[in-house]
Design a protein around this motif. Sequence first.
Motif, short mmCIF file in Angstrom:
data_model
loop_
_atom_site.label_atom_id
_atom_site.label_comp_id
_atom_site.label_asym_id
_atom_site.label_seq_id
_atom_site.Cartn_x
_atom_site.Cartn_y
_atom_site.Cartn_z
N VAL A 90 26.13 -25.73 -17.26
CA VAL A 90 24.77 -25.57 -16.74
C VAL A 90 23.78 -25.49 -17.90
CG1 VAL A 90 23.21 -24.05 -15.48
CG2 VAL A 90 25.51 -24.49 -14.58
N ALA A 141 29.20 -21.98 -16.96
CA ALA A 141 27.88 -21.54 -17.45
C ALA A 141 27.43 -22.41 -18.63
CB ALA A 141 27.94 -20.07 -17.86
N LEU A 142 28.37 -22.77 -19.51
CA LEU A 142 28.02 -23.61 -20.66
C LEU A 142 27.62 -25.01 -20.20
CD1 LEU A 142 30.76 -22.40 -23.16
CD2 LEU A 142 28.28 -22.08 -23.40
N GLY A 155 29.50 -27.51 -13.86
CA GLY A 155 28.27 -26.86 -14.28
C GLY A 155 27.18 -27.87 -14.61
N VAL A 156 27.55 -28.90 -15.37
CA VAL A 156 26.60 -29.97 -15.69
C VAL A 156 26.12 -30.63 -14.41
CG1 VAL A 156 26.33 -32.22 -16.81
CG2 VAL A 156 27.56 -30.39 -17.99
N THR A 187 25.16 -12.97 -15.13
CA THR A 187 26.40 -13.00 -14.39
C THR A 187 27.55 -13.02 -15.39
OG1 THR A 187 26.33 -15.40 -14.39
CG2 THR A 187 25.36 -14.28 -12.51
N HIS A 205 18.11 -30.29 -10.86
CA HIS A 205 16.96 -31.03 -11.38
C HIS A 205 16.52 -32.13 -10.42
CE1 HIS A 205 17.52 -28.85 -15.17
NE2 HIS A 205 16.23 -29.06 -15.27
N LEU A 221 16.05 -24.65 -11.46
CA LEU A 221 17.32 -24.17 -12.00
C LEU A 221 17.32 -22.67 -12.26
CD1 LEU A 221 20.04 -25.34 -12.57
CD2 LEU A 221 19.36 -25.86 -14.89
N ILE A 222 16.16 -22.04 -12.01
CA ILE A 222 16.18 -20.57 -12.07
C ILE A 222 17.15 -20.09 -11.00
CG2 ILE A 222 14.79 -18.54 -11.49
CD1 ILE A 222 12.58 -19.59 -13.12
N HIS A 223 17.93 -19.10 -11.29
CA HIS A 223 19.04 -18.65 -10.45
C HIS A 223 20.21 -19.62 -10.50
CE1 HIS A 223 16.44 -15.57 -8.74
NE2 HIS A 223 15.54 -16.50 -8.53
N ARG A 255 17.07 -16.99 -18.45
CA ARG A 255 16.22 -17.68 -17.48
C ARG A 255 17.07 -18.24 -16.35
NH1 ARG A 255 15.41 -22.94 -17.91
NH2 ARG A 255 15.64 -22.99 -20.16
N LEU A 256 18.23 -18.81 -16.68
CA LEU A 256 19.09 -19.41 -15.66
C LEU A 256 19.72 -18.36 -14.76
CD1 LEU A 256 20.79 -22.13 -17.87
CD2 LEU A 256 19.09 -22.48 -16.07
N SER A 257 19.80 -17.13 -15.26
CA SER A 257 20.32 -16.06 -14.42
C SER A 257 19.23 -15.50 -13.51
CB SER A 257 20.91 -14.95 -15.28
OG SER A 257 21.98 -15.46 -16.02
N GLY A 258 17.99 -15.92 -13.75
CA GLY A 258 16.90 -15.66 -12.82
C GLY A 258 16.48 -14.23 -12.71
N ALA A 302 23.66 -28.39 -12.43
CA ALA A 302 22.33 -28.40 -13.05
C ALA A 302 21.64 -29.74 -12.82
CB ALA A 302 22.45 -28.11 -14.55
N LEU A 316 22.51 -19.75 -12.51
CA LEU A 316 23.72 -18.99 -12.83
C LEU A 316 23.72 -17.64 -12.11
CD1 LEU A 316 24.08 -19.78 -16.62
CD2 LEU A 316 25.48 -20.62 -14.74
N SER A 317 22.91 -17.55 -11.08
CA SER A 317 22.88 -16.32 -10.31
C SER A 317 24.22 -16.13 -9.59
CB SER A 317 21.73 -16.39 -9.30
OG SER A 317 22.08 -15.80 -8.09
N HIS A 327 24.15 -26.60 -21.01
CA HIS A 327 24.05 -27.90 -21.69
C HIS A 327 23.07 -28.81 -20.93
CE1 HIS A 327 25.20 -31.62 -23.73
NE2 HIS A 327 25.32 -32.17 -22.53
N ALA A 328 23.26 -28.91 -19.62
CA ALA A 328 22.39 -29.78 -18.82
C ALA A 328 20.95 -29.29 -18.88
CB ALA A 328 22.89 -29.82 -17.38
N ASP A 329 20.77 -27.98 -18.85
CA ASP A 329 19.42 -27.41 -18.94
C ASP A 329 18.74 -27.84 -20.24
OD1 ASP A 329 17.32 -25.32 -18.21
OD2 ASP A 329 17.98 -24.60 -20.16
#
Lengths: 366, 366
Positions: free
Chosen positions: B338, B335-336, A337-338, B164, A345, A255-257, B116-119, A341, A259-260, B340-342
């Motif tokens: 993603v 983004a929220l 978004g959920v 982002t 995973h 999941l890194i990136h 972290r998610l923005s990598g 992600a 939100l890139s 939440h799931a993270d």
Amino acid sequence: MAQQHLEPTDASAGAVTADALAGYLRAQATEFLRALRQHRENGGAAAGGSEASVDAARALRRSSRRISASLHTFRPLLDPDWSERIRPELAWLSGTLALEHAYEARLERLLLALQRLSGAMLPAQVDAVAGSRAAGAARVGATAPASAASGNPGTPTPDRGNLTVGAAKAGALLDRQLTLARTRAHSTALQALGSSRFHAVADNIAVLASEVPLAQTAATTPLPPLAAAAEDRLNDAITALPLVTAGHPYNAEALIHGLSPDPSPHPQDAPWHQVRLLLRLHRYAREVLQDAGIADVRLLAAGEALDRHRDASEAAAAAAQAARTPRIAPATAYALGVLHADQRHEVEAARFAFQQAWQKETVSTP
Amino acid sequence: MAQQHLEPTDASAGAVTADALAGYLRAQATEFLRALRQHRENGGAAAGGSEASVDAARALRRSSRRISASLHTFRPLLDPDWSERIRPELAWLSGTLALEHAYEARLERLLLALQRLSGAMLPAQVDAVAGSRAAGAARVGATAPASAASGNPGTPTPDRGNLTVGAAKAGALLDRQLTLARTRAHSTALQALGSSRFHAVADNIAVLASEVPLAQTAATTPLPPLAAAAEDRLNDAITALPLVTAGHPYNAEALIHGLSPDPSPHPQDAPWHQVRLLLRLHRYAREVLQDAGIADVRLLAAGEALDRHRDASEAAAAAAQAARTPRIAPATAYALGVLHADQRHEVEAARFAFQQAWQKETVSTP
């Protein structure tokens, strides 16, 4: 190491030459022609009785991939002009035929994930939904009118009664976008199958079914070293994968990136996709050498993990893409978004499964 | 099984009675009073030199929890009237003091996850960000003016330059909401520490530091069976956990209901939160019996996994809650989602870590 895998045929290595390859290619060409005949017999009918056409299209892809892979792996044994002319045509054909199925499978995966994430669906219901979609949706074999393929009211769709508003809207958006893509792929596949380009491919395969265009040196070129080279390419690519990380559960790498801003698929997935292709080439080379058996279950498990990796990667990208649709509601975007992600995973889980499967193989091969 | 854990003290079981408990309670009460004094000496100052006050507040919570837990586990040895009057007061105090820190830690966790998610962040940067927040943010001990606590321009915040647009907006939204909650918790804690209710608690603890109000039968009531009962309650609760599922990596359980319309925390988390509390009671009971050592590392690892489980669960809920803010942009909501799931996958990872830690303990106890 590659030599070890090929040991069962080493004793008769001299005999495993052009004959084995020619026999394999003839068999695959015959299968291709049989599938084509079956497709024409069933595909001409209206939508509905399409199960046979779907099978036929799958068989066409299957034999195209195997012929193309064998031409690649055992290149030195084949007439280079002919081989280099036919390979891109086979790639075009299997790629074109694969697209519709890919969009359909992607939509199914995403809708089932949405229902799982809504927490209101029992496994039996999931099966029923998957079944109803599989039975009701139009496919390349069905030559259905575009209205049927684009999700008219008669097409069974998953029950969204138990989805939340955001999940339901996200599902509807994905359904719209991926059904449109599928319909386009359906038309493209139908056009392809009626094109002179395809007829030229079919003519070539018909020739291949009776006589394989071998190179002059084919009779004296053994197959095992070429198959071993294919296995070496696979092993080299696997060695370059981050398998230590992948074997550590919940490493949160996939999941890194997430939100890139880059809308393209995650670059970290590419080496895994490459291994998936190399594993397939290795598997087909083993088929040519009739070297099946011992490690096949593990190769299949590893291959299935990489298929799942590819599917989840593309599903995650589709969810991210859908979230870029202008003027969607925040609840829809949140659900996407959920979902994104969740699928990333799945990507991570597939890498873990591959690592586990591959580790087993390494351990059990003395 | 519980008896086994207590073996080191079995030989002197007759001696482990009221004296041990009274000694432990006096020591904790003394620690409480020391922390309170330290807090008053440092807490009266302006914001900035607050590190000591933060430590003092933590020490206050720490001893409050231990006194409260001991009153619960060893109830039969204590004056019931006094014990039942003081326990809810201690729970109120530690709960009130914990809130501000919880909001701050939650915001930190979510902002770091977004990065972290923005990598785009290196581990060293993450450390720097965590450090700058830890140093710069106002806390209960700092008695800072509300403007400092509510994130004025002077408060260092994580660098969002590499986020982002969606992630940056989500981070800003979470910062606003959780900083507001933290500021309120800060004020509430300050009011609590100045209240007559708190002074009554402090007076009670001052008495406890010199004389523990024991029950008449205390001298003849051994502690080990009561500690064993606490361990049995823990083991029973752990037995009821879905540990087989938790031990299977990537089981995807934690994100079920991820899109459920229920805004309350996931009900599946409750048994794990309960085990976290029971584990703490068990650990404190071992402290009273001075039964530390052998399994402590594993108990700590299990406890840390459950702390992480609780933190991730609450962070996931905060992300879901923020996504319900009216009129947010779809990119923010995405983004929220993603995020939440993270965090729900962090929940799943924490359950896996607990299962691993607990399994080790079971195996190593013969």
